[in-house]
Structure formats: structure tokens, C-alpha cells
Design a protein around this motif. Structure first.
Motif, mmCIF file in Angstrom:
data_model
loop_
_atom_site.group_PDB
_atom_site.id
_atom_site.type_symbol
_atom_site.label_atom_id
_atom_site.label_comp_id
_atom_site.label_asym_id
_atom_site.label_seq_id
_atom_site.Cartn_x
_atom_site.Cartn_y
_atom_site.Cartn_z
ATOM 1 N N UNK A 79 14.512 5.545 -5.709
ATOM 2 C CA UNK A 79 13.120 5.197 -6.031
ATOM 3 C C UNK A 79 12.708 5.799 -7.377
ATOM 4 N N UNK A 80 13.147 7.045 -7.627
ATOM 5 C CA UNK A 80 12.859 7.647 -8.940
ATOM 6 C C UNK A 80 13.375 6.738 -10.061
ATOM 7 N N UNK A 93 22.172 -2.187 -16.921
ATOM 8 C CA UNK A 93 22.882 -1.636 -15.760
ATOM 9 C C UNK A 93 22.577 -0.144 -15.720
ATOM 10 N N UNK A 94 22.011 0.287 -14.600
ATOM 11 C CA UNK A 94 21.572 1.678 -14.499
ATOM 12 C C UNK A 94 22.061 2.262 -13.179
ATOM 13 N N UNK A 95 22.218 3.587 -13.151
ATOM 14 C CA UNK A 95 22.704 4.287 -11.954
ATOM 15 C C UNK A 95 21.555 5.006 -11.250
ATOM 16 N N UNK A 96 21.455 4.821 -9.938
ATOM 17 C CA UNK A 96 20.512 5.633 -9.165
ATOM 18 C C UNK A 96 20.869 7.106 -9.283
ATOM 19 N N UNK A 97 22.130 7.376 -9.627
ATOM 20 C CA UNK A 97 22.575 8.758 -9.816
ATOM 21 C C UNK A 97 21.985 9.397 -11.077
ATOM 22 N N UNK A 98 21.230 8.607 -11.856
ATOM 23 C CA UNK A 98 20.522 9.153 -13.035
ATOM 24 C C UNK A 98 19.023 8.895 -12.827
ATOM 25 N N UNK A 99 18.435 9.545 -11.829
ATOM 26 C CA UNK A 99 17.093 9.164 -11.376
ATOM 27 C C UNK A 99 15.982 9.441 -12.379
ATOM 28 N N UNK A 153 17.173 14.176 -19.824
ATOM 29 C CA UNK A 153 16.683 13.881 -18.472
ATOM 30 C C UNK A 153 17.497 12.782 -17.783
ATOM 31 N N UNK A 154 18.283 12.047 -18.551
ATOM 32 C CA UNK A 154 19.106 10.981 -17.942
ATOM 33 C C UNK A 154 20.413 11.540 -17.387
ATOM 34 N N UNK A 155 20.464 12.831 -17.162
ATOM 35 C CA UNK A 155 21.667 13.486 -16.601
ATOM 36 C C UNK A 155 22.094 12.837 -15.285
#
Ligand code: CTP
Ligand SMILES: C[C@](O)(CO)[C@H](O)COP(=O)(O)O
Length: 242
Positions: free
Chosen positions: A34-35, A104-110, A221-223
Motif C-alpha cells: 500500500x505504501x 515497473x516498480x517493486x512493493x519491496x521499495x515502499x 528512500x527508494x531503498x
């Protein structure tokens, strides 16, 4: 013409080691997925969202997203595949005829910030067909020789020390002209596998086609959240930002 964001959230989070998939792990009161979705939406540059989810969890993920007052984006949830690449491909199959740019984005980079999303989409719309956010490398990096199959372990031989001023650590969201990403998934996957190229991201598949990829400045912050330690750091970053 519209921008579609594919948010990968189908991984299991083995290295995090929780009893729920990583995308559903809590960070400051909300699940990671969700973040990430909120920040994509807050960029103002995404028209539609497709979220990949673990098998059997489409309803759970769908409810999290549908019930969120901040999201406000047409959203579809689809089960992902066995690998990140397969999950992105599953998301890409839901692209609509008007989606000419795909993120394309990762939920792992909330916590990837909305400004970063804007930077990537702006660069694609300005004419770069494949764009990744990247940060400078702050450590000295060594390339080592592959281990022989009978090597029992121990010290590795250094082959070279690349010039780190020319290295970038890349993040997501990565942005693409739709036609290029379609081709990368149709042809680039096979080519990368045949040529033993590292294609751990979508830009790697574009590179396997011999097409250019450009880097825009990334964001701390995109860690990526991989381990418990990352989750603690992300918690601090989220608090700092609030
Ligand atoms: N089959 C997969 C594997 C990964 N991902 C997504 O790809 C992103 C990056 O993957 P990673 O951080 O490696 O997540 P996991 O695969 O969940 O982690 P692990 O490798 O520790 O199991 C994550 O948002 C993850 O949900 C996915 O959609 N489908
Ligand atoms: C796509 C990515 O987040 C770019 O840095 C990264 O390659 C994913 O790697 P993972 O090992 O699958 O988490």
C-alpha cells in the motif's frame, strides 16, 4: 495516451523470513504494497495500476487497495509467477491499448517518493525508451573470478576493481516505452538467458536487446527491503518523513 504502473508484490520474502509474504508486512501501520501504491498514485503521473500478488491472495491484496481512501487509481490485481520476471510479464499482459508508457516498480521499495516517479516518467516521455533511477556507488567494488565447481570455498581471486565513478546502484520504478518493454519480455528474456547476461531487472532485458537504457538520479528512500535490518531502516525513514 496513458501510463500504466505494474507493482510487483508476488514474492514470498524468503530473506525477510516472516510468516506472511513481504508485500503484506506492516511498516508504520500499513502494508508495504500500500505504501508503494500510494506513492505511485501521489506522483500524479500514473493512470492505472496493476499489482501482482502471491497465488491465492488476489482477494486480500485487492481489498487492501480498494479500501484505501488515498489511492484513487483504477487498480487490478493479478497472480504473479514463479520469478519476478514472470510476475512482470503477467502484469504486462493486462496493459491496455492506450498505455504507451509502463512503469515497473517493486512493493519491496515502499518509500520510493512521488518525485522519483515523476522524474522517471518525465524522462521516458522526453524520449528515452528505457529509464532507471540510480545512485552512485560509495564502496570500492571488486569483481572476482567465478569459483571452480570443485572449489570448497575460502578466499576468492580478485579480477578487477572497476571505476566506481561509472557505476550506479539501480532502483525502481523503472520506466519504459510500452513497445520496448513488450519486446524486452518477448525476446530479451530468451536472449539474456542464452548469453548468460544478468537480467535481474527489466532494464537488463532491454540491454539484452542491444537497446539503450538511461539513468536518472535515484533516491535514498527508494531503498529495497530485503532483510529485517532494511525494515528497521525504512521505519526510521518513514518516521522522519512524517
Ligand atoms: N515471483 C516473484 C518474485 C518477486 N516479486 C516481486 O519482486 C520484487 C523484488 O523481489 P524481492 O525483493 O527479491 O522479493 P521476494 O522475492 O519476495 O524476496 P526473497 O527473494 O527474499 O524471497 C518484490 O516486490 C517482490 O514481491 C514478484 O512479484 N514475483
Ligand atoms: C529490480 C531491482 O529492484 C532493481 O534493483 C532488483 O534487481 C530486484 O532484485 P531482487 O534480488 O529480485 O530483489
Amino acid at each position: 495516451m496513458t501510463t500504466l504502473a505494474i507493482l510487483t508484490a508476488a514474492g514470498s520474502g524468503t530473506r525477510l523470513g516472516r510468516d506472511v509474504p513481504k508485500a503484506l508486512v506492516d511498516l508504520g501501520g500499513f502494508p508495504l504494497v500500500l505504501h508503494a501504491a500510494r506513492r505511485l498514485a501521489a506522483s500524479g503521473m500514473v493512470d492505472r495500476l496493476v499489482v501482482t500478488c502471491p497465488a491465492g491472495l488476489a482477494d486480500v491484496v485487492g481489498e487492501i487497495l480498494a479500501g484505501d481512501p488515498e489511492l484513487g487509481l483504477p487498480t487490478r490485481v493479478v497472480e504473479g509467477g514463479a520469478t519476478r520476471q514472470a510476475s512482470v510479464a503477467a502484469g504486462l499482459r493486462l496493459a491496455g491499448p492506450d498505455d504507451d508508457v509502463v512503469l515497473v516498480h517493486d512493493a519491496a521499495r515502499p518509500l520510493a517518493p512521488p518525485e522519483l516517479v515523476r522524474r522517471v516518467v518525465t524522462a521516458v516521455r522526453a524520449g528515452h525508451a528505457a529509464v532507471v533511477p540510480g545512485l552512485p556507488v560509495v564502496d570500492t567494488v571488486k569483481r572476482v573470478a567465478p569459483r571452480a565447481p570443485d572449489d570448497a570455498g575460502g578466499a576468492e581471486k580478485v579480477v578487477e576493481t572497476p571505476d566506481r565513478s561509472l557505476l550506479r546502484v539501480v532502483q525502481t520504478p523503472q520506466g519504459f516505452e510500452r513497445a520496448v518493454l513488450d519486446r524486452a519480455h518477448a525476446e530479451g528474456r530468451a536472449r539474456a538467458a542464452a548469453e548468460h547476461l544478468a537480467a535481474t531487472d527489466d532494464a537488463g532485458l532491454v540491454e539484452a536487446l542491444g537497446l539503450p537504457v538511461h539513468v536518472v538520479p535515484g533516491a535514498d528512500a527508494a531503498m529495497k527491503i530485503t532483510t529485517e535490518r532494511d525494515l528497521l531502516v525504512a521505519g526510521l525513514l518513514a518516521e522522519e518523513a512524517s
